[in-house]
Design an enzyme around this catalytic site. Structure first.
Site, PDB file in Angstrom:
ATOM      1  N   GLY A  56      17.230  -7.141  -7.983  1.00 16.13           N
ATOM      2  CA  GLY A  56      17.586  -7.507  -6.619  1.00 16.13           C
ATOM      3  C   GLY A  56      19.130  -7.217  -6.081  1.00 16.13           C
TER       4      GLY A  56
ATOM      5  N   ASP B 230      17.675  -4.708   5.933  1.00 17.89           N
ATOM      6  CA  ASP B 230      16.894  -5.153   4.643  1.00 17.89           C
ATOM      7  C   ASP B 230      16.057  -4.093   4.174  1.00 17.89           C
ATOM      8  OD1 ASP B 230      18.166  -7.632   4.073  1.00 17.89           O
ATOM      9  OD2 ASP B 230      16.946  -8.688   5.539  1.00 17.89           O
TER      10      ASP B 230
ATOM     11  N   GLY C 248      10.701 -13.851   5.093  1.00 18.54           N
ATOM     12  CA  GLY C 248      11.477 -12.739   5.822  1.00 18.54           C
ATOM     13  C   GLY C 248      11.391 -11.408   4.941  1.00 18.54           C
TER      14      GLY C 248
ATOM     15  N   LYS D 120      17.933 -14.950  11.296  1.00 23.87           N
ATOM     16  CA  LYS D 120      17.457 -13.594  11.458  1.00 23.87           C
ATOM     17  C   LYS D 120      16.522 -13.215  12.508  1.00 23.87           C
ATOM     18  CE  LYS D 120      18.318 -12.156   6.447  1.00 23.87           C
ATOM     19  NZ  LYS D 120      17.457 -11.165   5.346  1.00 23.87           N
TER      20      LYS D 120
HETATM   21  P1  NAP Z   1      11.369 -17.039   2.904  1.00 23.87           P
HETATM   22  O1  NAP Z   1      11.544 -16.456   4.217  1.00 23.87           O
HETATM   23  O2  NAP Z   1      12.057 -18.583   2.878  1.00 23.87           O
HETATM   24  O3  NAP Z   1      10.183 -16.887   2.376  1.00 23.87           O
HETATM   25  C1  NAP Z   1       9.903 -17.456   0.948  1.00 23.87           C
HETATM   26  C2  NAP Z   1       8.781 -16.867   0.045  1.00 23.87           C
HETATM   27  O4  NAP Z   1       8.623 -17.263  -1.017  1.00 23.87           O
HETATM   28  C3  NAP Z   1       7.431 -17.214   1.144  1.00 23.87           C
HETATM   29  O5  NAP Z   1       6.470 -16.210   1.012  1.00 23.87           O
HETATM   30  C4  NAP Z   1       6.913 -18.587   0.314  1.00 23.87           C
HETATM   31  O6  NAP Z   1       5.565 -18.681   0.249  1.00 23.87           O
HETATM   32  C5  NAP Z   1       7.273 -18.066  -1.244  1.00 23.87           C
HETATM   33  N1  NAP Z   1       7.610 -19.207  -1.917  1.00 23.87           N
HETATM   34  C6  NAP Z   1       8.760 -20.048  -1.894  1.00 23.87           C
HETATM   35  N2  NAP Z   1       8.401 -20.913  -2.737  1.00 23.87           N
HETATM   36  C7  NAP Z   1       7.199 -20.826  -3.500  1.00 23.87           C
HETATM   37  C8  NAP Z   1       6.793 -21.019  -4.845  1.00 23.87           C
HETATM   38  N3  NAP Z   1       7.221 -22.295  -5.318  1.00 23.87           N
HETATM   39  N4  NAP Z   1       5.638 -20.762  -5.446  1.00 23.87           N
HETATM   40  C9  NAP Z   1       5.127 -19.465  -4.580  1.00 23.87           C
HETATM   41  N5  NAP Z   1       5.684 -18.743  -3.661  1.00 23.87           N
HETATM   42  C10 NAP Z   1       6.861 -19.459  -3.002  1.00 23.87           C
HETATM   43  O7  NAP Z   1      12.544 -16.476   2.286  1.00 23.87           O
HETATM   44  P2  NAP Z   1      12.915 -14.926   2.061  1.00 23.87           P
HETATM   45  O8  NAP Z   1      14.219 -14.673   2.998  1.00 23.87           O
HETATM   46  O9  NAP Z   1      11.881 -13.905   2.351  1.00 23.87           O
HETATM   47  O10 NAP Z   1      13.439 -14.595   0.631  1.00 23.87           O
HETATM   48  C11 NAP Z   1      12.649 -14.554  -0.459  1.00 23.87           C
HETATM   49  C12 NAP Z   1      13.664 -14.204  -1.651  1.00 23.87           C
HETATM   50  O11 NAP Z   1      14.046 -12.837  -1.473  1.00 23.87           O
HETATM   51  C13 NAP Z   1      14.828 -15.084  -1.972  1.00 23.87           C
HETATM   52  O12 NAP Z   1      14.960 -15.359  -3.385  1.00 23.87           O
HETATM   53  C14 NAP Z   1      16.105 -14.163  -1.434  1.00 23.87           C
HETATM   54  O13 NAP Z   1      17.177 -14.644  -2.447  1.00 23.87           O
HETATM   55  C15 NAP Z   1      15.394 -12.631  -1.779  1.00 23.87           C
HETATM   56  N6  NAP Z   1      16.453 -11.947  -0.974  1.00 23.87           N
HETATM   57  C16 NAP Z   1      16.837 -10.990  -1.762  1.00 23.87           C
HETATM   58  C17 NAP Z   1      17.860 -10.005  -0.893  1.00 23.87           C
HETATM   59  C18 NAP Z   1      18.420  -9.202  -1.374  1.00 23.87           C
HETATM   60  O14 NAP Z   1      19.370  -8.627  -0.795  1.00 23.87           O
HETATM   61  N7  NAP Z   1      18.281  -8.653  -2.853  1.00 23.87           N
HETATM   62  C19 NAP Z   1      17.536 -10.180   0.770  1.00 23.87           C
HETATM   63  C20 NAP Z   1      16.642 -10.989   1.132  1.00 23.87           C
HETATM   64  C21 NAP Z   1      16.042 -11.930   0.364  1.00 23.87           C
HETATM   65  P3  NAP Z   1       5.046 -19.778   1.358  1.00 23.87           P
HETATM   66  O15 NAP Z   1       4.681 -18.952   2.624  1.00 23.87           O
HETATM   67  O16 NAP Z   1       3.755 -20.184   0.645  1.00 23.87           O
HETATM   68  O17 NAP Z   1       6.008 -20.858   1.743  1.00 23.87           O
END
Ligand code: NAP
Length: 553
Positions: A473, A343, A369, A306
């Site tokens: 979601g 998004d 993200g 992205k």
């Molecule tokens: P990302 O960029 O990898 O960010 C992950 C986030 O989760 C970071 O803030 C990370 O914190 C935190 N995290 C990961 N493991 C953790 C843990 N064990 N305890 C506490 N915090 C934790 O991923 P992303 O793209 O933002 O996606 C995040 C979620 O949103 C995913 O589950 C994804 O499925 C969902 N999502 C949904 C949609 C939709 O269309 N519904 C679209 C996009 C994303 P740190 O900074 O400390 O690593």
């Protein structure tokens, strides 16, 4: 020159040959009887049978009673990637016998053809059943012309070449090869592997005489093979032609993405000649090459590209600039790529349907993200945003960029929030992690969990227990996809239908995972409350009701 038998055969077969496997003749007959109701062109994998030669009389009876069925006999030896443990001579005898039992085509692998003596090959030819000589490369896509030339020496009626795609570019190699040779031979060519899905859908329009499909999910005979139902219903293989516009989701991995289902359903619903494919790749350069060569009209961009895609775009919309990421690409009339971020709309749209965001107080969990999309979108709408993240420094950075506040958990304001948005991956199927908030911390009028697999997350269950309304979601997933559809087509997206198929697929995954009790299976928990919110497929306005009930539940 094609023989009369080959010409007849070509007039009988469709675009899809369904591979049937089974360890006994009875099992094969049972499965075949179901498959041929929709698709009378099949391949029977004799090499999967415990006793291929002894099974042939039963198969003969079936084929004679089902004259509309066109069956290929395949008995690939183990040394060539099949399951037959017997000798070369045994393979020859089984194939010759199959030719007498009503099979309409014999598949002989190139390695066996090359190992046979002239007299052995002649025995197969004497059956007069059209011969297909096949080659499989289970590791890579090498010089296809060289393989083709090796096969040509046997003057077969059909040539099948199946390499493995390691990159998206391997599909280009295969498609260009098909375009070159298909006028002079009956060629079937497909790339195996997850990056090879494109070749399974677009190969036929590039000149492949047909393609292969699995009978059902789980019965694949090659890596990356698509089941027949998905090939017909989701990818509309029967309708793909030279004018079909190609779209896709690019990322790594994308194999389990629901975007192809959702967006192909939307194209179908709006009767658009377009297809949407999973484009799995490890390198952005590989993706860009494909985009220009195929050419691809629009893309959904997912992890991990992205941000990385941004410098390769001619221009992006202002919100993508702010977020520093885009999830949608449009190929302009000038051939250049333009970036958008849907998004943000995926987060803001569902919230604005419920509350006014201007002046609202929102706690965002996470700083990755999805959190960036949420935070910038909320700030744009005038919300007061607080960020809580496992790594506080990342939250601080995002807060500074977006003019919001990063907080540690013990410093969270004691009052009520209008909304809590979970944008961490905690709660997602297959991940472990402790939620950043406990039940006592859920002081909010609304809880929105961006995680959509499972639909019913731990956070949402906690909120429901306290009678706090929730947004799942899935709503974000459908909204961001609907906006993509609109950017690409200029038409309103059929959101109800998109929501319905996504919820239906998640329910099926959940039920399959529950049945198999395998934690590795992509899983969605569906409790009885959730199940009761889903009306039968095809019900008018069903998805709107689903959305409302999911909202209320
Ligand atoms: P990302 O960029 O990898 O960010 C992950 C986030 O989760 C970071 O803030 C990370 O914190 C935190 N995290 C990961 N493991 C953790 C843990 N064990 N305890 C506490 N915090 C934790 O991923 P992303 O793209 O933002 O996606 C995040 C979620 O949103 C995913 O589950 C994804 O499925 C969902 N999502 C949904 C949609 C939709 O269309 N519904 C679209 C996009 C994303 P740190 O900074 O400390 O690593």
């Amino acid at each position: 020159m094609p023989t009369q038998n080959t010409r007849l055969l070509l007039s009988r077969i469709g675009k899809v040959c369904v591979a049937i496997t089974g360890s006994t003749a009875a099992e094969i007959v049972e499965k075949t009887a179901v498959v041929v109701k929709d698709n009378p062109f099949i391949e029977i994998r004799l090499d999967y049978l415990d006793q291929p030669l002894l099974s042939l009389p039963v198969l003969k009876t079936f084929l004679s009673e089902n004259a509309a069925v066109t069956a290929i006999a395949t008995c690939r030896r183990q040394s060539n990637g099949g399951r037959f443990p017997g000798s070369l001579a045994e393979e020859r005898d089984i194939l010759c016998q199959a030719a007498l039992c009503g099979f309409k085509m014999i598949d002989l692998e190139l390695e066996s053809a090359e190992a046979f003596k002239q007299a052995d090959l002649q025995k197969i030819r004497d059956t007069s059943v059209p011969l297909l000589v096949s080659y499989h490369d289970f590791t890579s896509t090498q010089d296809l012309q060289h393989v083709y030339d090796r096969i040509l020496k046997f003057e077969p009626d059909f040539i099948k070449i199946v390499p493995t795609a390691k990159t998206l570019s391997d599909n280009i190699t295969l498609i260009r090869f098909l375009e070159r040779v298909s006028a002079s031979s009956n060629i079937i060519a497909i790339c195996m592997g997850a990056p090879g899905i494109i070749s399974r859908v677009l190969g036929v329009r590039a000149g492949s005489a047909f393609t292969f499909a699995a009978a059902t999910v789980g019965e694949e005979t090659a890596p990356g093979q698509i089941d027949a139902r998905t090939l017909y219903e989701t990818y509309r293989i029967d309708e793909v032609d030279a004018a079909t516009k190609v779209y896709g989701v690019a990322g790594n991995p994308v194999q389990h993405s629901l975007s192809p289902l959702m967006l192909n359903t939307a194209f179908r619903r709006e009767t658009l000649n377009a297809v949407y494919l999973g484009l799995q790749t490890a390198k952005i350069s590989d993706l860009l090459k494909l985009v220009h060569e195929i050419p691809i009209q629009g893309l959904s961009i997912t992890l991990p590209f992205k941000q990385e895609i941004m410098p390769h775009l001619e221009r992006t919309d202002p919100i993508s600039e702010k977020v520093g990421a885009c999830n949608t690409l449009l190929r302009g009339h000038d051939g250049k790529l333009y970036g958008f971020n849907t998004d943000v709309a995926g987060v803001i749209g569902p919230l604005e349907k419920r509350i006014s965001l201007k002046g609202s107080k929102v706690l965002v969990l996470g700083a990755g993200g999805a959190a960036r999309a949420a935070v910038f979108g909320l700030r744009d709408k005038g919300a007061d945003v607080f960020i809580l993240n496992r790594t506080h420094e990342t939250a601080q950075k995002l807060a500074k960029q977006s003019n919001s506040k990063a907080l540690k958990k013990d410093a969270l304001p004691k009052g009520q929030y209008d909304v809590i948005v979970n944008a961490t991956s905690v709660g997602m199927a297959g991940t472990k992690g402790i939620p950043l908030l406990g039940p006592d911390d859920l002081r909010a009028a609304l809880v929105f969990d961006l995680v959509y697999n499972p639909v019913d997350t731990h956070l949402l269950r906690m909120a429901r227990q306290q009678n706090i309304p929730v947004i799942t979601g899935v709503e974000m997933f459908v909204q961001q996809g609907a906006r993509q559809f609109e950017i690409w087509t200029g038409k309103p997206a059929p959101e109800e239908e998109m929501l319905r198929v996504v919820i239906h697929a998640l329910r099926q995954h959940a039920n399959a995972a529950a049945a198999s009790h395998t934690p590795e299976t992509p899983s969605v928990r569906f409790d009885s409350k959730m199940r009761s919110t889903i009306p039968p497929e095809g019900t008018k306005d069903s998805a709107v009701r689903v959305a409302k009930r999911v909202k209320a539940s």
